[in-house]
Design a protein around this motif. Structure first.
Motif, PDB file in Angstrom:
ATOM      1  N   GLU B  58     -25.419 124.968  10.222  1.00  0.00           N
ATOM      2  CA  GLU B  58     -26.273 124.107   9.404  1.00  0.00           C
ATOM      3  C   GLU B  58     -27.040 123.086  10.240  1.00  0.00           C
ATOM      4  OE1 GLU B  58     -24.255 122.495   6.054  1.00  0.00           O
ATOM      5  OE2 GLU B  58     -24.017 124.479   5.154  1.00  0.00           O
ATOM      6  N   LYS B  59     -26.548 122.809  11.443  1.00  0.00           N
ATOM      7  CA  LYS B  59     -27.248 121.851  12.284  1.00  0.00           C
ATOM      8  C   LYS B  59     -28.227 122.529  13.242  1.00  0.00           C
ATOM      9  CE  LYS B  59     -25.457 117.696  13.286  1.00  0.00           C
ATOM     10  NZ  LYS B  59     -24.568 116.646  13.827  1.00  0.00           N
ATOM     11  N   CYS B  60     -27.719 123.509  14.033  1.00  0.00           N
ATOM     12  CA  CYS B  60     -28.567 124.056  15.098  1.00  0.00           C
ATOM     13  C   CYS B  60     -29.175 125.408  14.744  1.00  0.00           C
ATOM     14  CB  CYS B  60     -27.789 124.163  16.404  1.00  0.00           C
ATOM     15  SG  CYS B  60     -26.593 125.498  16.415  1.00  0.00           S
ATOM     16  N   ASN B  61     -28.743 126.013  13.650  1.00  0.00           N
ATOM     17  CA  ASN B  61     -29.291 127.288  13.173  1.00  0.00           C
ATOM     18  C   ASN B  61     -28.838 128.482  14.009  1.00  0.00           C
ATOM     19  OD1 ASN B  61     -30.842 128.669  11.230  1.00  0.00           O
ATOM     20  ND2 ASN B  61     -32.532 128.893  12.680  1.00  0.00           N
ATOM     21  N   CYS B  72     -22.202 122.084  18.141  1.00  0.00           N
ATOM     22  CA  CYS B  72     -22.669 120.948  17.348  1.00  0.00           C
ATOM     23  C   CYS B  72     -21.528 119.993  17.006  1.00  0.00           C
ATOM     24  CB  CYS B  72     -23.351 121.428  16.067  1.00  0.00           C
ATOM     25  SG  CYS B  72     -24.983 122.128  16.359  1.00  0.00           S
ATOM     26  N   LEU B  82     -32.434 116.844  21.822  1.00  0.00           N
ATOM     27  CA  LEU B  82     -32.468 118.067  21.028  1.00  0.00           C
ATOM     28  C   LEU B  82     -33.377 119.083  21.716  1.00  0.00           C
ATOM     29  CD1 LEU B  82     -31.580 119.387  18.273  1.00  0.00           C
ATOM     30  CD2 LEU B  82     -33.787 118.635  17.386  1.00  0.00           C
ATOM     31  N   PHE B 105     -31.659 123.317  18.827  1.00  0.00           N
ATOM     32  CA  PHE B 105     -32.096 123.917  17.572  1.00  0.00           C
ATOM     33  C   PHE B 105     -32.657 125.299  17.905  1.00  0.00           C
ATOM     34  CE2 PHE B 105     -34.702 124.984  13.986  1.00  0.00           C
ATOM     35  CZ  PHE B 105     -33.958 124.536  12.906  1.00  0.00           C
ATOM     36  N   ARG B 126     -36.479 122.473   8.600  1.00  0.00           N
ATOM     37  CA  ARG B 126     -35.133 122.020   8.977  1.00  0.00           C
ATOM     38  C   ARG B 126     -35.142 121.333  10.331  1.00  0.00           C
ATOM     39  NH1 ARG B 126     -31.279 126.868   8.800  1.00  0.00           N
ATOM     40  NH2 ARG B 126     -29.960 125.337   9.857  1.00  0.00           N
ATOM     41  N   LYS B 129     -36.398 117.779   9.938  1.00  0.00           N
ATOM     42  CA  LYS B 129     -35.341 116.960   9.345  1.00  0.00           C
ATOM     43  C   LYS B 129     -34.259 116.641  10.377  1.00  0.00           C
ATOM     44  CE  LYS B 129     -32.539 117.225   5.334  1.00  0.00           C
ATOM     45  NZ  LYS B 129     -31.848 118.239   4.526  1.00  0.00           N
ATOM     46  N   ARG B 130     -33.878 117.674  11.126  1.00  0.00           N
ATOM     47  CA  ARG B 130     -32.825 117.507  12.147  1.00  0.00           C
ATOM     48  C   ARG B 130     -33.248 116.492  13.205  1.00  0.00           C
ATOM     49  NH1 ARG B 130     -29.330 116.452  14.903  1.00  0.00           N
ATOM     50  NH2 ARG B 130     -28.025 117.671  16.315  1.00  0.00           N
ATOM     51  N   ASP B 133     -32.766 112.543  12.522  1.00  0.00           N
ATOM     52  CA  ASP B 133     -31.452 112.098  12.031  1.00  0.00           C
ATOM     53  C   ASP B 133     -31.137 110.665  12.473  1.00  0.00           C
ATOM     54  OD1 ASP B 133     -30.928 112.362  14.699  1.00  0.00           O
ATOM     55  OD2 ASP B 133     -29.105 113.552  14.473  1.00  0.00           O
TER      56      ASP B 133
END
Lengths: 199, 199
Positions: B58-61, B72, B82, B105, B126, B129-130, B133
């Motif tokens: 859900e964070k890095c895909n 993560c 990132l 990511f 995404r 958004k990431r 943070d």
């Protein structure tokens, strides 16, 4: 940092496919998981189904879901002719050429001692038994004209000699529509060497 | 003369693999059924297992079996950095180079409008958004130096501009150990163009 174990397992498992190394196995796994879940599901299930249902025909050794395949059961084929091919794809080519109405035996390979493929691996014991069923009169050797295919044809012709069978080999020569200028010299030499009298 | 349906299905299903056409699908199916039942069983089951268990972090895909992947969750990474890469393989290369200790990511692709891959397909919403943070200070664009990778990096840098983030791109130039004589002229031209002051 580790890749998830089940992803590693999948990449590893994909390497059992011929011609697939670590890089392409990785690419395949990513593709399946990222872009083609439906295709991957279909692959997993059709693979499992095929493994459970496909066997070798007891007569011709081709892949089939029955004990004896459709072609071997057919009453419209000439049961006196037996054509020996290396692979199922070769049998399909023969059928597509509409040149042959007899039976088949599929070796599922060719003699290749360096790869550990000897007479047993290509089921020559079964071929010899099949050829001597009392109905077969001619065995047509249609293995490839590669070194290994030629060796296989030669070996089979020795095995079946002195058994009252006619052993033939499909012809080598120029392709239909072939021009002397564009054919390789080995093929041309063979075409001259194996010339036929036409009148 | 027909091939058994389940064999046809398998050949067809194998074509979902990238770079596999009708001929190699046939060769693969024959190989699996004839010479590698164990490998085929393993492939079917690991494929089914992976489909059931692998998801995107859900964070890095990236691919993972958990909601949030191991990397993560790690406390030893620099949460202010990132790095954006195209594929999981690129992330692995970065890790193997031991040059980077931040977060990632994974786009799972690159912008490629002709293939129908736009901002949505590579999850740029995404990513944006990431990146916001509140902890991330720098976004390192490490997409490939191909036309598509460059376009993707440019697009992302536009998306993230004016958000108080430092946006960087990994360097282009001669490879380590590279000789001017043997490098392509495009790379050499870039290396000159992007020269750095060293004293």
């Amino acid at each position: 940092m580790k890749t998830p174990t089940s992803l590693d397992d999948l990449i590893d498992a994909l390497r059992c496919l011929p011609g697939v190394g670590p890089r392409s196995a990785q690419r395949m796994a990513y593709h399946l998981l990222q872009r083609d879940h439906a295709g991957a599901e279909r692959l997993a299930s059709s693979l499992a189904y095929a493994l459970g249902h496909i066997r070798h025909c007891e007569k011709c050794n081709n892949f089939t879901e029955d004990m004896i395949c459709e072609l071997c059961r057919s009453q419209r084929r000439d049961a006196a002719l037996l054509c020996v091919v290396e692979m199922p794809a070769d049998l399909l080519m023969m059928e597509q050429a509409h040149c042959y109405q007899g039976m088949y035996f599929v070796l599922m390979g060719r003699l290749s001692p360096l790869d550990g493929i000897g007479p047993r691996e290509i089921h020559l014991d079964r071929l010899v038994k099949r050829a001597q069923d009392g109905v077969i009169r001619e065995v047509v050797l249609a293995t490839n004209f590669t070194v290994e295919g030629e060796a296989t044809a030669h070996y089979i012709s020795e095995l079946l000699s002195n058994k009252g069978l006619k052993i033939t080999r499909i012809a080598r020569g120029l392709p239909v529509g072939g021009e002397l200028e564009h054919v390789d010299s080995g093929t041309l030499a063979q075409a001259v060497f194996e010339r036929r009298e036409i009148s």
